[in-house]
Design a protein around this motif. Sequence first.
Motif, mmCIF file in Angstrom:
data_model
loop_
_atom_site.group_PDB
_atom_site.id
_atom_site.type_symbol
_atom_site.label_atom_id
_atom_site.label_comp_id
_atom_site.label_asym_id
_atom_site.label_seq_id
_atom_site.Cartn_x
_atom_site.Cartn_y
_atom_site.Cartn_z
ATOM 1 N N ALA A 51 21.835 52.945 13.182
ATOM 2 C CA ALA A 51 21.694 52.677 14.608
ATOM 3 C C ALA A 51 20.123 52.925 15.197
ATOM 4 O O ALA A 51 19.933 52.149 16.369
ATOM 5 C CB ALA A 51 22.481 54.026 15.279
ATOM 6 N N ASP A 52 19.510 53.216 14.200
ATOM 7 C CA ASP A 52 18.102 53.471 14.780
ATOM 8 C C ASP A 52 17.219 52.173 14.739
ATOM 9 O O ASP A 52 16.947 51.639 13.526
ATOM 10 C CB ASP A 52 17.195 54.659 14.086
ATOM 11 N N PRO A 53 16.847 51.590 15.842
ATOM 12 C CA PRO A 53 16.222 50.299 15.723
ATOM 13 C C PRO A 53 14.883 50.429 14.723
ATOM 14 O O PRO A 53 14.549 49.378 14.040
ATOM 15 C CB PRO A 53 15.660 50.092 17.470
ATOM 16 N N ARG A 56 16.085 50.149 11.437
ATOM 17 C CA ARG A 56 16.490 48.564 11.185
ATOM 18 C C ARG A 56 15.166 47.731 11.071
ATOM 19 O O ARG A 56 15.436 46.723 10.049
ATOM 20 C CB ARG A 56 17.357 48.096 12.785
ATOM 21 N N GLY A 57 14.468 47.889 11.860
ATOM 22 C CA GLY A 57 13.107 46.974 11.631
ATOM 23 C C GLY A 57 12.365 47.256 10.152
ATOM 24 O O GLY A 57 11.987 46.405 9.545
ATOM 25 N N VAL A 58 12.499 48.514 9.888
ATOM 26 C CA VAL A 58 11.734 48.958 8.436
ATOM 27 C C VAL A 58 12.952 47.773 7.408
ATOM 28 O O VAL A 58 12.090 47.516 6.254
ATOM 29 C CB VAL A 58 11.889 50.286 7.958
ATOM 30 N N MET A 230 10.847 50.346 2.972
ATOM 31 C CA MET A 230 11.878 51.390 2.892
ATOM 32 C C MET A 230 11.454 52.406 1.980
ATOM 33 O O MET A 230 11.748 53.687 2.407
ATOM 34 C CB MET A 230 13.136 50.695 2.207
ATOM 35 N N ALA A 231 10.974 52.042 0.734
ATOM 36 C CA ALA A 231 10.595 53.194 -0.290
ATOM 37 C C ALA A 231 9.652 54.177 0.212
ATOM 38 O O ALA A 231 9.869 55.348 0.267
ATOM 39 C CB ALA A 231 10.030 52.418 -1.453
ATOM 40 N N LEU A 250 18.770 57.114 3.615
ATOM 41 C CA LEU A 250 18.082 55.641 3.484
ATOM 42 C C LEU A 250 17.747 55.345 2.018
ATOM 43 O O LEU A 250 18.018 54.054 2.022
ATOM 44 C CB LEU A 250 16.459 56.153 3.992
ATOM 45 N N ALA A 251 17.672 56.110 1.321
ATOM 46 C CA ALA A 251 17.625 55.747 -0.033
ATOM 47 C C ALA A 251 18.779 54.932 -0.607
ATOM 48 O O ALA A 251 18.799 53.974 -1.357
ATOM 49 C CB ALA A 251 17.523 57.155 -1.134
#
Lengths: 275, 363
Positions: A51-53, A56-58, A230-231, A250-251
């Motif tokens: 949900a977090d923009p 989502r951008g990352v 992401m990493a 996230l992982a």
Amino acid sequence: MFALILPAVLVVAALLVGPMVLLARISLNQYSATQLMIEATTAQNYLNAVADPYYRGVMLTTLVMAFICTALTLALGFPAAYRLARMESRWKSLVTVLTLIPLLVGNVVRAAGWLGLLGNDGLINATLRGLGLTSEPLRLVYTPGAVAVGTIAVVLPYMILTLSSVIESIPRAVEEAAANLGASAFTVFRRVVWPLALPGTVAGCVLVFILCMNTYATAVLLGGSQFKMMAPAVYDQFSKGMNWPFGAALAFILLAATLVLTVLGTALLGRRYAR
Amino acid sequence: MGTLLLDGVSKRYGEAVAVDRVDLDIRQGELVALLGPSGCGKTTTLRMVAGFIEPTAGRVVIGGRDVTRLPPYARDTGMVFQSYALFPHMSVADNVGFGLEMRKVARAERDRRVAEALRLVRLDALADRLPRQLSGGQQQRVALARALVVSPAVFLLDEPLSNLDAKLRAEVGLEIRELQKRLGLTTLMVTHDQDEALAMADRLVVMEHGRVLQVGTAEDLYERPANTFVAGFVGRCNLLPGAREGADVFRLTSGAAVPCAPDAAAPGGLLAIRPERIEVAPDPAGAGRLRAMTYLGGRTEYHLDLAGEAIVAVSPTPLPDDPRRRLNAGDPVRITWIPDAARVIPTADAASVTPTPEKSPAR
């Protein structure tokens, strides 16, 4: 037979599957500012991440970066791999070793090297200033371009070596037969080399794509604080945010995205010429 | 259709000479075989005709057009590769149609000609198969059809039978020869197998160390070898050192006098005689001695000793009541041949080029 693979199975089970299961469990826990985390079974971390923009951008940055780097690596790697595969002289082993040498240098050291080249006081900017061509340093480092260049330099040897072993397995005579029947060099490539090399090309791209998706040191050192993949985002949650459940979620999102795309890519491309 | 002319074609790799000034003129519809041991330059020569190797000197002329500097795809040759080199990802029909597609032949016409070519090699039932689903012999016929279908000016065969098992070899060789004659294909073939070359070619070119040693019909090479290499390479041959003593007498180094064909041009050197031209008979007063006898079914080989020279003779196996059947190792024998069967070859010529007078091949 089983006895031969048992040690490897044990190592993988203990060192990879174990921690992964643990991480999966953590990703379902609840974050607590005071207690590290609270035992729970909730999908809240995954929902928050999706949900977090910002995240989502990352994710989008990571995907775009990985796709572009994979495509460019393929474009750069294929001609080199072809040349290497078709080499017949005694230089072949030397060139193979030269291709491998970059792998001897760690990613961090290499990123540091790129900093020395691209940085504000780096070689390029210093030269330009010295020649009086610029007064302000060009912004070369801490850009997506710098990360792409750094990443491609890391993954290119993997691509070249994967592709060249596949191209080597295509008999030279098959190419000659096509030329003999009237095919120009480009047509030989398009109708014979490319389709026959496709399974290896897919394998090389999958390998490189996975490496790109998980870029860490290069992204941190050459991307700067404004650029997030992401990493590094996962690492931030574990080290700075101390939010282990969210980091674990996230992982797993990164892992799932990589897995889905590689499986899809292999299935779609691999099927095109498989008969 | 076409002719093929090689004019002083050479290939050097630094100091090494792979092919040394090869001249060759192949007429329309003729099948010429390059014959020689591995490394003699025959494959390099073929690949220079196809355009895969660029000559360092000389000209390659196909149908009157100098193609020496043209890339392979602009040469109009149809090559059958030793490994067949079929496109593994294409069906039999697509393999055969590839050359027509490159020549921008319309779909309908292409399909018609592919079907016709496949009928020619009796593979019309397998058009939709992939190469890996075919036997070796079938793959080779696909390779033939693929090269034939474009009606090339020159047809090139690289060791066409070497990947087939012995039983198929003779049969396929004849089949290729028949097809080549029927379609009137100007053909250059490479082989290291003399039987293959003798059976298929109108003319043979014997090569060694990049040079042409002799050009001629099978009969020329067999009956009138220009030198010891050709004599030993084309068929088996006894080579006995010595010198001519009279018009038809040859004195072996070991002392014995034997008959030889009169030929003023060859005063001395080696006496070349084919094993099957030698008669062997039991004779207590004979000058020769039987060292061993090998029964090979239809024929028998005699390993003989004539005044210290080892000689091999071959003859159809005699009937059971023939005295030769009762010969034992060590028995004295009479060794004879007619003078014309033994030709004197100068020794110092092994590398020299002695062209045989050109003869029109039997059609």
